[in-house]
Every structure is written in C-alpha cells, then in structure tokens.
Design an enzyme around this catalytic site. Structure first.
Site, PDB file in Angstrom:
ATOM      1  N   ASP A 219       0.848  -1.095  -0.067  1.00 28.63           N
ATOM      2  CA  ASP A 219      -0.095   0.122  -0.041  1.00 28.63           C
ATOM      3  C   ASP A 219       0.955   1.116  -0.028  1.00 28.63           C
ATOM      4  O   ASP A 219       1.823   1.122   0.685  1.00 28.63           O
ATOM      5  CB  ASP A 219      -0.916  -0.020   1.302  1.00 28.63           C
ATOM      6  CG  ASP A 219      -1.665   1.229   1.221  1.00 28.63           C
ATOM      7  OD1 ASP A 219      -2.701   1.332   0.750  1.00 28.63           O
ATOM      8  OD2 ASP A 219      -1.428   2.262   2.043  1.00 28.63           O
ATOM      9  N   LEU A 220       0.455   2.120  -0.795  1.00 25.51           N
ATOM     10  CA  LEU A 220       1.218   3.298  -1.033  1.00 25.51           C
ATOM     11  C   LEU A 220       1.013   4.514   0.099  1.00 25.51           C
ATOM     12  O   LEU A 220      -0.258   4.986   0.087  1.00 25.51           O
ATOM     13  CB  LEU A 220       1.039   4.012  -2.362  1.00 25.51           C
ATOM     14  CG  LEU A 220       1.931   3.338  -3.608  1.00 25.51           C
ATOM     15  CD1 LEU A 220       1.660   3.866  -4.682  1.00 25.51           C
ATOM     16  CD2 LEU A 220       3.112   2.599  -3.356  1.00 25.51           C
TER      17      LEU A 220
ATOM     18  N   ASP B  36      -4.557   2.721  -4.330  1.00 27.77           N
ATOM     19  CA  ASP B  36      -2.982   2.168  -4.171  1.00 27.77           C
ATOM     20  C   ASP B  36      -2.697   1.030  -3.696  1.00 27.77           C
ATOM     21  O   ASP B  36      -1.474   0.837  -3.041  1.00 27.77           O
ATOM     22  CB  ASP B  36      -2.318   3.606  -3.389  1.00 27.77           C
ATOM     23  CG  ASP B  36      -3.018   3.643  -2.023  1.00 27.77           C
ATOM     24  OD1 ASP B  36      -3.911   2.917  -1.773  1.00 27.77           O
ATOM     25  OD2 ASP B  36      -2.532   4.255  -1.032  1.00 27.77           O
TER      26      ASP B  36
END
Length: 206
Positions: free
Chosen positions: A155-156, A204
C-alpha cells in the site's frame, strides 16, 4: 360409303379400284401397346426425375444445412471453437461463411471484453477479479503439492495527499511508475522455482 378412319384406294384400270382398310382389331392392339409403352416411359421418367430431385436436394440443401446445424450445436456447447469455413459458392455456403465470420468476430470481441474486465485500465496490471481466480487456483495447487505460497500486500502511504496536492493526473502517473518499477523488479527475480505476479487491487493497493 366408307366409314373407316384409315382408308385408301387407287384406280388400277378403268372399272378396277383397289381399296386398303387396316384391320380395326390390329390397330386397337397397336394403340393399346403404344399407350402402355408411353405410360411406362412417363412413369419411369417421373420416378427418375423425383429420385434425381431428392438426391440434389439432399446433396446441396439438406445435408449442408444439417452439417451447419450440427457444427453450430457443437459451438454453442463449447465443443468446437468455430464452424468450418465452407468452400462451396452456393447460398448455403455463403450463409455458412457469414456464420463463421460473425462468430469469429464475436469471439474476438468477447475475448477482448473478458481481458479488459480482468485488467486494470490505468496500470494494465491484472485486477482484483483476476487476482481472486488465480489466488484460488494457486492455493489449491500449493495444498495439493504441499508447496509454500506467499501473498505480499503493498500500500502506498500518503497517496491521498499526492492526489489532493498535485492532482489525480500526477497520482495516476505515480501509480503507473510504481507498477513499472515493481514489474521490472519481479522480472529480475523471476525463475522456474519462483513464480511471482503483481496485481492492482484498487486505488494504491497492490
């Protein structure tokens, strides 16, 4: 005073006349034989014509239509990829060619649509639907072969901040760049013993 239908006469000498009149019974027999022969000829000709028509109808209409129907049935039940493209130039052949071309075009459209439904439009990575199917398959295979299987969730962080401050276009560019870098990394470590694949689940999340 002659009443016969067929009658002929000729004067041989003065006072001597020769007349010829066929026997009516003989003529009747000839007429009867002629009618019987003509009736038989008409019957044989009619039967021959009927048999020829049946043969031609079966060869050029019934059989091609039946074969086309059989192939379409196999295609509808996924037992045949497509019907054979007919080579004959008649109406049935042209109809078969149109069926073949139409189904081929529909198959390409369906295949493209199916691929698009399993591909993320932004990054061109397999999406959540594809991940679900492949994950189930890989888990079942790992259990059967007593193999190890790992899922890595990425996950960004602060991606929402990028979108809010720099706009969604920049955010999309960031996701594409991240996907490209990760794919390069996976390709470098891919081997026969180590299978790796990357998916974009949503936003994301990879």
């Amino acid at each position: 005073g002659q009443t016969a239908e067929l009658y002929a006469w000729a004067e041989l000498e003065p006072g001597y006349i020769l007349s010829v009149e066929p026997d009516t019974g003989y003529l009747a027999a000839l007429k009867s034989d002629l009618i019987a022969w003509l009736s038989m000829a008409v019957l044989i000709l009619s039967l021959s014509t009927f048999a020829l028509l049946i043969f031609l109808i079966r060869k050029f209409v019934t059989r091609p239509v039946s074969e086309l129907d059989h192939q379409l049935e196999l295609v509808l039940h996924n037992k045949l990829k497509n019907i054979e493209k007919p080579t004959q130039k008649d109406e049935i052949g042209r109809l078969g060619v149109k069926f073949h071309d139409l189904y081929e075009e529909l198959s390409h459209v369906l295949e493209f649509t199916r691929a698009m439904s399993r591909t993320d439009s932004l990054t061109s990575l397999p999406n959540r639907v594809e991940f679900s199917d492949i994950a189930q398959h890989r888990i079942a295979k790992a259990e059967t072969n007593n193999q190890q299987l790992s899922f890595i969730y990425v996950d960004l962080d602060n991606f929402k901040f990028v979108n809010d401050k720099y706009g969604h276009d920049v955010g999309d560019s960031l996701l594409r760049a991240f996907s490209h870098k990760m794919l390069k990394l996976l390709e470098m470590h891919q081997s026969e013993q180590l299978w790796m694949k990357m998916f974009r689940l949503s936003g994301d999340e990879f």
